[in-house]
Design an enzyme around this catalytic site. Structure first.
Site, short mmCIF file in Angstrom:
data_model
loop_
_atom_site.label_atom_id
_atom_site.label_comp_id
_atom_site.label_asym_id
_atom_site.label_seq_id
_atom_site.Cartn_x
_atom_site.Cartn_y
_atom_site.Cartn_z
N ASN A 42 -33.41 70.73 -44.34
CA ASN A 42 -33.66 69.58 -44.30
C ASN A 42 -34.74 68.94 -44.72
OD1 ASN A 42 -33.80 70.01 -42.24
ND2 ASN A 42 -33.39 67.73 -41.51
N ILE A 43 -34.67 68.05 -45.75
CA ILE A 43 -35.99 67.06 -46.43
C ILE A 43 -35.72 66.31 -46.48
CG2 ILE A 43 -37.26 67.29 -48.47
CD1 ILE A 43 -36.32 69.91 -49.40
N GLU A 44 -36.43 65.71 -45.69
CA GLU A 44 -35.81 63.80 -45.00
C GLU A 44 -36.61 63.13 -46.17
OE1 GLU A 44 -36.13 63.22 -41.17
OE2 GLU A 44 -33.99 63.90 -40.38
N GLU A 55 -28.39 72.63 -46.68
CA GLU A 55 -26.88 73.46 -46.91
C GLU A 55 -27.11 73.30 -48.88
OE1 GLU A 55 -26.64 71.02 -44.26
OE2 GLU A 55 -25.04 71.31 -43.34
N CYS A 90 -22.16 67.74 -42.92
CA CYS A 90 -22.11 67.59 -43.39
C CYS A 90 -21.20 66.65 -44.29
CB CYS A 90 -23.15 65.97 -42.91
SG CYS A 90 -23.65 65.92 -44.97
N1 THU Z 1 -28.33 67.25 -41.69
C1 THU Z 1 -28.65 67.76 -42.32
O1 THU Z 1 -29.31 69.14 -43.00
N2 THU Z 1 -27.32 69.23 -42.87
C2 THU Z 1 -26.44 68.52 -42.36
O2 THU Z 1 -24.91 68.75 -42.67
C3 THU Z 1 -26.43 67.75 -41.62
C4 THU Z 1 -27.13 66.56 -41.21
C5 THU Z 1 -29.94 66.57 -41.32
C6 THU Z 1 -29.80 65.14 -42.22
C7 THU Z 1 -30.97 64.38 -41.81
O3 THU Z 1 -32.23 65.31 -42.05
C8 THU Z 1 -31.32 64.85 -40.60
O4 THU Z 1 -30.22 66.44 -40.18
C9 THU Z 1 -30.23 64.33 -39.04
O5 THU Z 1 -29.00 63.72 -40.25
#
Ligand code: THU
Length: 131
Positions: A42-44, A55, A90
């Site tokens: 994940n890259i926020e 994913e 998600c």
């Molecule tokens: N996140 C994912 O990387 N994949 C998912 O399927 C669910 C959520 C990440 C997004 C965010 O950076 C962190 O989890 C908290 O929601």
């Protein structure tokens, strides 16, 4: 490739997470039909909604490189990189998977102590929309 090996690569990918806002680090490993594996994290973003999930990071890199045929994906995540539970994909990521994968695509959702749940994309996204 065995589920355990793909899960190990997803766990490694968690270390690449950029998650300064949630502290929730997610890793994914995507197995292509030719055996290639793409990892993603994940890259926020400070504006929150531009955040990319682990994913989709893996899928988009693979698709950019020309891959269109996928076999399985492993995903795991946890606060501060500690896997204490399961991290199912998600809804947005499920729809992205469906763009490129058949309903028999396999998702391994890894949890603590070597446990994992195995799901097909059909189970994760029933009655899916495709064109
Ligand atoms: N996140 C994912 O990387 N994949 C998912 O399927 C669910 C959520 C990440 C997004 C965010 O950076 C962190 O989890 C908290 O929601």
């Amino acid at each position: 490739m065995k589920a355990e090996e793909l899960i190990e690569l997803a766990q490694e990918a968690m270390r690449h997470a950029y998650a300064p806002y949630s502290g929730f680090r997610v890793g994914a490993a995507l197995l292509c039909a030719d055996g290639t594996v793409y990892q993603g994290s994940n890259i926020e973003n400070a504006a929150y909604s531009p955040t990319n999930c682990a994913e989709r990071t893996a899928f988009f890199q693979a698709v950019y490189d020309g891959h269109r045929d996928f076999t399985a994906l492993a995903v795991c995540g946890g606060k501060n990189g500690e896997i204490t539970g399961f991290c199912p994909p998600c809804g947005v990521c499920r729809q992205v998977m469906r763009e490129f994968c058949r309903e028999d695509f396999v998702v391994y959702i890894a949890g603590p102590k070597g446990q994992y749940q195995e799901r097909t994309l059909a189970q994760l996204l029933p009655d899916s929309f495709v064109l």
